[in-house]
Design a protein around this motif. Structure first.
Motif, PDB file in Angstrom:
ATOM      1  N   TRP A  78       0.832  -1.197   0.000  1.00  0.00           N
ATOM      2  CA  TRP A  78       0.000   0.000   0.000  1.00  0.00           C
ATOM      3  C   TRP A  78       0.870   1.252   0.000  1.00  0.00           C
ATOM      4  CZ3 TRP A  78      -5.275   0.522  -0.154  1.00  0.00           C
ATOM      5  CH2 TRP A  78      -6.019  -0.649  -0.016  1.00  0.00           C
ATOM      6  N   LEU A  79       0.545   2.172  -0.876  1.00  0.00           N
ATOM      7  CA  LEU A  79       1.076   3.534  -0.810  1.00  0.00           C
ATOM      8  C   LEU A  79      -0.049   4.340  -0.175  1.00  0.00           C
ATOM      9  CD1 LEU A  79       3.020   5.806  -1.252  1.00  0.00           C
ATOM     10  CD2 LEU A  79       2.308   5.909  -3.643  1.00  0.00           C
ATOM     11  N   ASP A  80       0.052   4.507   1.126  1.00  0.00           N
ATOM     12  CA  ASP A  80      -1.073   5.025   1.901  1.00  0.00           C
ATOM     13  C   ASP A  80      -1.061   6.541   2.036  1.00  0.00           C
ATOM     14  OD1 ASP A  80      -3.378   3.974   3.528  1.00  0.00           O
ATOM     15  OD2 ASP A  80      -2.411   5.282   4.997  1.00  0.00           O
ATOM     16  N   ARG A  81       0.104   7.147   2.120  1.00  0.00           N
ATOM     17  CA  ARG A  81       0.188   8.599   2.284  1.00  0.00           C
ATOM     18  C   ARG A  81       1.258   9.134   1.329  1.00  0.00           C
ATOM     19  NH1 ARG A  81      -1.313   8.440   7.990  1.00  0.00           N
ATOM     20  NH2 ARG A  81      -2.856   6.779   7.955  1.00  0.00           N
ATOM     21  N   PHE A  82       0.967  10.276   0.741  1.00  0.00           N
ATOM     22  CA  PHE A  82       1.908  10.881  -0.205  1.00  0.00           C
ATOM     23  C   PHE A  82       1.541  12.349  -0.373  1.00  0.00           C
ATOM     24  CE2 PHE A  82       2.535  12.083  -4.757  1.00  0.00           C
ATOM     25  CZ  PHE A  82       3.922  12.117  -4.752  1.00  0.00           C
ATOM     26  N   PHE A  83       2.496  13.215  -0.150  1.00  0.00           N
ATOM     27  CA  PHE A  83       2.258  14.622  -0.471  1.00  0.00           C
ATOM     28  C   PHE A  83       3.575  15.362  -0.672  1.00  0.00           C
ATOM     29  CE2 PHE A  83       2.438  15.010   4.218  1.00  0.00           C
ATOM     30  CZ  PHE A  83       3.218  16.145   4.391  1.00  0.00           C
ATOM     31  N   ILE A  84       3.456  16.455  -1.399  1.00  0.00           N
ATOM     32  CA  ILE A  84       4.564  17.379  -1.608  1.00  0.00           C
ATOM     33  C   ILE A  84       4.284  18.606  -0.748  1.00  0.00           C
ATOM     34  CG2 ILE A  84       5.791  18.812  -3.302  1.00  0.00           C
ATOM     35  CD1 ILE A  84       6.152  15.748  -3.688  1.00  0.00           C
ATOM     36  N   ASP A  85       5.303  19.071  -0.045  1.00  0.00           N
ATOM     37  CA  ASP A  85       5.160  20.238   0.815  1.00  0.00           C
ATOM     38  C   ASP A  85       4.646  21.433   0.005  1.00  0.00           C
ATOM     39  OD1 ASP A  85       6.045  21.530   3.556  1.00  0.00           O
ATOM     40  OD2 ASP A  85       6.714  22.898   1.967  1.00  0.00           O
ATOM     41  N   GLU A  86       3.841  22.242   0.661  1.00  0.00           N
ATOM     42  CA  GLU A  86       3.227  23.409   0.028  1.00  0.00           C
ATOM     43  C   GLU A  86       4.249  24.276  -0.721  1.00  0.00           C
ATOM     44  OE1 GLU A  86       0.497  27.209   1.390  1.00  0.00           O
ATOM     45  OE2 GLU A  86       1.817  26.293   2.886  1.00  0.00           O
ATOM     46  N   HIS A  87       5.433  24.453  -0.169  1.00  0.00           N
ATOM     47  CA  HIS A  87       6.438  25.331  -0.777  1.00  0.00           C
ATOM     48  C   HIS A  87       7.062  24.743  -2.047  1.00  0.00           C
ATOM     49  CE1 HIS A  87       6.281  26.600   3.500  1.00  0.00           C
ATOM     50  NE2 HIS A  87       6.191  27.779   2.911  1.00  0.00           N
ATOM     51  N   TYR A  88       6.869  23.465  -2.292  1.00  0.00           N
ATOM     52  CA  TYR A  88       7.469  22.821  -3.468  1.00  0.00           C
ATOM     53  C   TYR A  88       6.420  22.375  -4.492  1.00  0.00           C
ATOM     54  CZ  TYR A  88      11.806  22.794  -0.849  1.00  0.00           C
ATOM     55  OH  TYR A  88      12.927  23.176  -0.141  1.00  0.00           O
ATOM     56  N   GLN A  89       5.160  22.698  -4.226  1.00  0.00           N
ATOM     57  CA  GLN A  89       4.105  22.317  -5.167  1.00  0.00           C
ATOM     58  C   GLN A  89       4.147  23.195  -6.413  1.00  0.00           C
ATOM     59  OE1 GLN A  89       0.282  22.105  -3.223  1.00  0.00           O
ATOM     60  NE2 GLN A  89       1.047  20.701  -1.663  1.00  0.00           N
ATOM     61  N   GLY A  90       3.601  22.661  -7.503  1.00  0.00           N
ATOM     62  CA  GLY A  90       3.527  23.420  -8.749  1.00  0.00           C
ATOM     63  C   GLY A  90       4.809  23.414  -9.565  1.00  0.00           C
ATOM     64  N   LYS A  91       5.736  22.513  -9.202  1.00  0.00           N
ATOM     65  CA  LYS A  91       7.026  22.438  -9.896  1.00  0.00           C
ATOM     66  C   LYS A  91       7.253  21.090 -10.573  1.00  0.00           C
ATOM     67  CE  LYS A  91       8.873  25.640  -6.526  1.00  0.00           C
ATOM     68  NZ  LYS A  91       9.898  25.998  -5.587  1.00  0.00           N
ATOM     69  N   GLY A  92       6.200  20.275 -10.649  1.00  0.00           N
ATOM     70  CA  GLY A  92       6.326  18.967 -11.277  1.00  0.00           C
ATOM     71  C   GLY A  92       6.935  17.897 -10.394  1.00  0.00           C
ATOM     72  N   LEU A  93       7.146  18.203  -9.109  1.00  0.00           N
ATOM     73  CA  LEU A  93       7.797  17.243  -8.224  1.00  0.00           C
ATOM     74  C   LEU A  93       6.882  16.092  -7.814  1.00  0.00           C
ATOM     75  CD1 LEU A  93       9.889  19.655  -5.993  1.00  0.00           C
ATOM     76  CD2 LEU A  93      10.681  18.187  -7.843  1.00  0.00           C
ATOM     77  N   GLY A  94       5.587  16.332  -7.763  1.00  0.00           N
ATOM     78  CA  GLY A  94       4.655  15.261  -7.414  1.00  0.00           C
ATOM     79  C   GLY A  94       4.759  14.097  -8.400  1.00  0.00           C
TER      80      GLY A  94
END
Length: 119
Positions: A78-94
């Protein structure tokens, strides 16, 4: 491009706990504090920090849960939790981190399926 997936340790715990999503995303995923508490209660969970070019940019929690699938002796990954920190969002890192996580899990658990928790 340097991507690293590192276990949560005493050395990076404070930085992991400082990760967060934007105010409007809070209802979609638990905080890292809650995730780390969940991991203490369930030893199947493996919380990790997601690093890009040496910077901690996100968080994930995954694990192999054998009791969920009696037909498959290896259980379910299971990949149960996943997020990119607010300051790094919108840069294609997800997208990059998710791809790296899938490759990491497939290699680590030798699995052909990865189950997701989605809210």
């Amino acid at each position: 491009m340097s991507i690293e997936i590192k276990a949560v340790t005493d050395e990076n715990r404070a930085a992991i706990l400082a990760l967060h999503v934007s105010e409007k995303q809070i209802s979609y995923i638990e905080s890292t504090k809650v995730c780390l508490e969940d991991a203490k209660e369930c030893h199947y969970y493996k919380p990790v920090g997601l690093y890009y070019e040496g910077d901690l940019v996100g968080f994930a929690m995954y694990g192999l849960f054998p009791e969920y699938d009696e037909d498959n002796l290896d259980g379910r990954v299971w990949l149960d939790r996943f997020f990119i920190d607010e300051h790094y969002q919108g840069k294609g890192l997800g997208k990059k981190m998710l791809k790296a996580l899938i490759q990491h899990l497939a290699g680590l658990y030798k699995c052909k399926k990865i189950y997701l928790s989605i809210f």
